[in-house]
Each structure stands twice: as structure tokens, then as C-alpha cells.
Design an enzyme around this catalytic site. Structure first.
Site, PDB file in Angstrom:
ATOM      1  CG  ASP A  28      -0.906  -5.486  -4.863  1.00 16.55           C
ATOM      2  OD1 ASP A  28      -0.204  -5.314  -5.856  1.00 16.55           O
ATOM      3  OD2 ASP A  28      -1.352  -4.540  -4.166  1.00 16.55           O
TER       4      ASP A  28
ATOM      5  CD  GLU B  45      -2.388   1.560  -5.956  1.00 12.85           C
ATOM      6  OE1 GLU B  45      -2.044   0.755  -5.092  1.00 12.85           O
ATOM      7  OE2 GLU B  45      -1.579   2.117  -6.722  1.00 12.85           O
TER       8      GLU B  45
ATOM      9  N   GLY C  82       3.637   2.017  -8.272  1.00 14.36           N
ATOM     10  CA  GLY C  82       4.390   2.911  -7.395  1.00 14.36           C
ATOM     11  C   GLY C  82       3.435   3.764  -6.589  1.00 14.36           C
TER      12      GLY C  82
ATOM     13  CG  HIS D  44       3.860  -5.441  -7.441  1.00 17.76           C
ATOM     14  ND1 HIS D  44       4.102  -4.431  -8.338  1.00 17.76           N
ATOM     15  CD2 HIS D  44       2.546  -5.338  -7.099  1.00 17.76           C
ATOM     16  CE1 HIS D  44       2.979  -3.740  -8.530  1.00 17.76           C
ATOM     17  NE2 HIS D  44       2.023  -4.271  -7.785  1.00 17.76           N
TER      18      HIS D  44
ATOM     19  CG  HIS E 160      -1.857  -6.836  -9.509  1.00 20.14           C
ATOM     20  ND1 HIS E 160      -2.590  -5.697  -9.795  1.00 20.14           N
ATOM     21  CD2 HIS E 160      -0.825  -6.423  -8.739  1.00 20.14           C
ATOM     22  CE1 HIS E 160      -2.016  -4.653  -9.209  1.00 20.14           C
ATOM     23  NE2 HIS E 160      -0.951  -5.072  -8.556  1.00 20.14           N
TER      24      HIS E 160
HETATM   25  P1  IMP Z   1       9.237  -4.638  -7.687  1.00 14.92           P
HETATM   26  O1  IMP Z   1       8.749  -3.809  -8.853  1.00 14.92           O
HETATM   27  O2  IMP Z   1       9.519  -6.043  -8.038  1.00 14.92           O
HETATM   28  O3  IMP Z   1      10.414  -3.963  -7.001  1.00 14.92           O
HETATM   29  O4  IMP Z   1       8.040  -4.712  -6.629  1.00 14.92           O
HETATM   30  C1  IMP Z   1       7.790  -3.716  -5.667  1.00 14.92           C
HETATM   31  C2  IMP Z   1       7.267  -2.444  -6.311  1.00 14.92           C
HETATM   32  O5  IMP Z   1       5.969  -2.681  -6.864  1.00 14.92           O
HETATM   33  C3  IMP Z   1       7.029  -1.307  -5.321  1.00 14.92           C
HETATM   34  O6  IMP Z   1       8.198  -0.568  -5.086  1.00 14.92           O
HETATM   35  C4  IMP Z   1       5.977  -0.472  -6.041  1.00 14.92           C
HETATM   36  O7  IMP Z   1       6.552   0.349  -7.014  1.00 14.92           O
HETATM   37  C5  IMP Z   1       5.152  -1.543  -6.739  1.00 14.92           C
HETATM   38  N1  IMP Z   1       3.983  -1.895  -5.907  1.00 14.92           N
HETATM   39  C6  IMP Z   1       3.821  -2.954  -5.098  1.00 14.92           C
HETATM   40  N2  IMP Z   1       2.611  -2.932  -4.493  1.00 14.92           N
HETATM   41  C7  IMP Z   1       2.004  -1.837  -4.948  1.00 14.92           C
HETATM   42  C8  IMP Z   1       0.726  -1.265  -4.701  1.00 14.92           C
HETATM   43  O8  IMP Z   1      -0.104  -1.742  -3.912  1.00 14.92           O
HETATM   44  N3  IMP Z   1       0.450  -0.103  -5.372  1.00 14.92           N
HETATM   45  C9  IMP Z   1       1.316   0.480  -6.238  1.00 14.92           C
HETATM   46  N4  IMP Z   1       2.522  -0.031  -6.483  1.00 14.92           N
HETATM   47  C10 IMP Z   1       2.870  -1.174  -5.852  1.00 14.92           C
HETATM   48 ZN    ZN Z   2       0.032  -3.727  -7.314  1.00 11.78          ZN
END
Ligand code: IMP
Ligand code: ZN
Length: 388
Positions: free
Chosen positions: A327, A252, A222, A15, A13
Site C-alpha cells: 500500500d 475500507e 482516496g 501508491h 498495490h
Molecule cells: P499518489 O496517488 O501517488 O499521490 O499516492 C498517494 C495517494 O494514494 C493518496 O493521496 C490517496 O489518494 C491514495 N492512497 C494511498 N493510500 C491509500 C489508502 O490506504 N486508501 C485509499 N487511498 C489511498
Molecule cells: Zn491503497
């Protein structure tokens, strides 16, 4: 910490944009500042997480950033999403996405992550000529650009892209006497909760098209305060029918009905599970859905009251399938090794328990049995050199 770094680990997990290095974010922001597109001095404070407790408000490209009296150590969930809007302004062009992908893979590999599932939300930006497809192609370019470690991301071949060697026999093969690190990478495409059903479906179609390049599944993420389950359901169902894996950010925030709906969907994994009530735990445990646990993220976003009260303990004692994850290692200034260290020091896990926790994560990866078998071998050979 040294031991936590040395043990092989599985990250499920992470991002992409949340895992960006501070130094890269600063570089990219400075470049936009030089072009007069943003006020770098304002953005720099936020990036360095050094906001003083004074009222902070600024505006970047028509986006209002109103951080109020932001506590820099603990960013509430809504503040974190404002930060992501800022990060996206700075990072969303093809070359930046390629660079970030390369660096994120190198960073995880450098702390002995041997299998990484990286998730990212494909983005469309007409002014940059970016489509969701070209965004994902930029990510793939980043995987190909990694040179410090061997990356295996094409399923069925499992050939490291930078070597012409045959099937990976071990995630840290010896090559000409030198040990080169190897990392398996798989991609998950995220649906952002702000998206429409059509946009979510577009992401699923793209994931199907990109399967041959290591896209294995779909994530729903998101701002959890935004959007409704029913909006994403058609796309998630279609993804599953087509054989893609699905993982959901679940619980969440307190939203009992949505948590029930998500668990009834039976995703292959869920992330977080912070606001579960008794009946949700019962359902989760009876369905045995693995949970991606992100300790630092949950603390920093104030999603759990204290680390001692974290649901990790109950799930671990119940032998429920779980996996430690970061995360957003950049945003929350952590690493997977650090998450293991926190688990050890807070919950009293010894090295043997931590090793088992890490090795057991293999069972929850979204990859085939061949990869799982290679990873088991990697862990078994690491066990011989680690003090357990
Ligand atoms: P990306 O998808 O590579 O742009 O990574 C950032 C995106 O991941 C954020 O804009 C959120 O949509 C999602 N994201 C990151 N951390 C969290 C979280 O803790 N909860 C929900 N969504 C998250
Ligand atoms: Zn996440």
C-alpha cells in the site's frame, strides 16, 4: 526476514507518493523550508513520525493540519489522508515526482520485487505548469532514470530501458558474468474519490493515451469517507470498455451499498476488503475477484482490530485469490518482504507456502501472457536456489 527478502516477489498495490523514502521527503521539505514556503521544523516532526502526544496543529500553505493527539504508530485513516495532503505539498513538482519514481522502483527491486504495478493519481497544478499529462510524463522520466536495475516497462518490446538487450528471458539475467536485477513495471492511474466525473474521465483518457508506455489500468482510491460510487462509474465503465484493467479500493470503511455496487461492477481486483459483511464475502468468493491484502496498512489505519483477526486467514484457507502488498511502504514504514514476514509469523506460513503465495500472484497481474511466462521461469529458477 532474510529469506523473505531473497524470495522473488510481485507488488500489485503500491501508491507512488505513499512509497516515498523518509529521507527524500525530508530533503524536499527542507528545500521548501529554505525557500520560506513551509515551516520545516513543524513538518519534520510529522515526517519522522515522531509526533509527541501533545496537541499538534499547524498550517502549511493555507492547509490546516490538526493532528490532535495523534498516536504515531497507528494513524487512523482520516489522519493518513491529512498526511497525504502534506506529502503532496512537498512532492508535487515534476522533478520531485521523477526522483520519487526512480527511488521507489529501485527500492522495490532491491528487495527482489520482479514485477511492480505502481499506481499514482495524476495531478494538475497550474502554478507549477503541471497538467495530468505532464505529471505522468514525469513518472515515465523516473522510470527511464533508474540505473541500478534494468526496468522493462514498455509492453510489446519488454526491452529494459537501460540495456539494448533483447526480450527479457529471466528477471535476473546474467550479463557479462554479473547478475543484474531486472524488474517489470506497469503503471495504474488512480482516480481520487474527491474528483468529479469529468476529472475521472480525463484520467481514463490519459491512461489510454499512455498505454504504449506501460499504463495498464485504473485504480479508484482516496479518502473512502468522501465521494459517491455513481460519480466514478461512467469513467470506470469507459475504462473497462476500452480494455483497461480496473482495481478498486473497496470496503475500507463500512458502506454496505457501495461494497455491493463495487463487487457487482466485477473489477479485475479489489484492495483491502476490511469492512465486509457476510453477504459481501459470499459475493466476493463466488465472483473470485482477487484481493490485494495490505496487512500493515490495515493495522496502522485501525481498519482491522488485530492482526490475528485479519481476513487474510479466512481468504487463504478458502483458497481465494489474494496477493500480499504494501500500500504505502513509506508512510507505514514497511516493505513487501516485511509483509511476507508478518504473514509468516502471524499465520504460521512456512517457506513453501510463502513461495507459492508469491508465485501465485503472477496470475493476478495486469500484464500479458509473455510477461507471466517470464515471471514463472524466474520463480522456477529461484526455487532451485532457495531452501523450501
Ligand atoms: P499518489 O496517488 O501517488 O499521490 O499516492 C498517494 C495517494 O494514494 C493518496 O493521496 C490517496 O489518494 C491514495 N492512497 C494511498 N493510500 C491509500 C489508502 O490506504 N486508501 C485509499 N487511498 C489511498
Ligand atoms: Zn491503497
Amino acid at each position: 526476514m532474510e529469506w523473505c527478502v531473497s524470495v522473488p516477489k510481485i507488488e500489485l498495490h503500491a501508491h507512488l507518493n505513499g512509497s516515498i523514502r523518509d529521507s527524500t521527503l525530508l530533503d524536499l521539505a527542507r528545500a521548501l523550508g529554505d525557500k520560506g514556503l513551509i515551516d520545516f521544523s513543524q513538518v519534520e516532526h510529522v515526517i519522522l513520525k515522531r509526533l509527541s502526544p501533545i496537541y499538534t496543529h499547524f498550517c502549511v500553505l493555507k492547509l490546516e493540519f490538526d493532528y490532535g493527539y495523534l498516536n504515531t504508530d497507528n494513524r487512523s485513516l482520516s489522519e493518513v489522508f491529512k498526511l497525504f495532503d502534506l506529502i503532496h505539498i512537498v512532492t508535487t513538482d515534476h522533478s520531485s515526482i521523477t526522483r520519487i519514481t526512480k527511488e521507489v522502483v529501485e527500492d522495490f527491486a532491491s528487495e527482489n520485487v520482479v514485477y511492480l504495478e505502481l499506481r499514482t493519481t495524476p495531478k494538475k497544478n497550474d502554478s507549477l505548469g503541471m497538467s495530468k499529462r505532464s505529471y505522468v510524463e514525469a513518472v515515465l522520466e523516473g522510470l527511464r532514470a533508474v540505473s541500478s536495475v534494468d526496468v522493462a516497462f514498455i509492453p510489446n518490446s519488454e526491452e529494459p530501458v537501460n540495456l539494448s538487450s533483447t526480450l527479457l528471458s529471466d528477471a535476473s539475467d546474467k550479463c557479462n558474468g554479473n547478475t543484474r536485477k531486472k524488474i517489470f513495471v506497469r503503471l495504474l492511474l488512480s482516480i481520487d474519490r474527491r474528483e468529479t466525473t469529468e476529472a475521472a474521465m480525463e484520467t481514463v483518457m490519459l491512461a489510454l493515451e499512455m498505454r504504449r508506455f506501460g499504463v495498464v489500468g485504473i485504480d479508484l482510491s482516496g479518502n473512502p469517507a468522501v465521494g459517491e460510487w455513481i460519480t466514478y462509474l461512467p469513467a470506470l465503465m469507459f475504462a473497462r470498455q476500452q480494455g483497461l484493467y480496473v482495481t478498486l479500493h473497496c470496503g475500507e470503511v463500512s458502506n454496505s451499498k457501495e461494497i455491493h455496487n463495487m463487487l457487482d461492477f466485477l473489477p479485475q481486483r479489489i484492495g483491502h476488503a476490511c469492512f465486509f459483511e457476510e453477504e459481501h464475502w459470499r459475493k466476493l468468493k463466488s465472483s473470485n475477484i482477487p484481493v490485494e491484502i495490505c496487512l500493515t496498512s490495515n493495522i496502522r489505519t485501525l481498519s482491522v482490530p488485530t492482526i490475528d483477526a485479519h481476513h487474510f486467514v479466512d481468504l487463504y484457507n478458502a483458497k481465494h485469490p489474494l496477493v500480499l502488498c504494501t500500500d504505502d511502504s513509506g508512510v507505514f514504514s514497511t516493505s513487501l518482504s516485511n509483509e511476507y514476514k508478518i504473514a509468516a509469523s502471524t499465520f504460521g506460513l512456512g517457506q513453501k507456502e510463502m513461495f507459492e503465495l508469491s508465485k501465485n500472484s503472477i496470475e493476478f497481474i495486469f500484464a500479458d501472457d509473455v510477461v507471466k511466462e517470464v515471471l514463472r521461469k524466474t520463480f522456477d529458477s529461484a526455487a532451485k536456489s532457495l531452501t523450501l
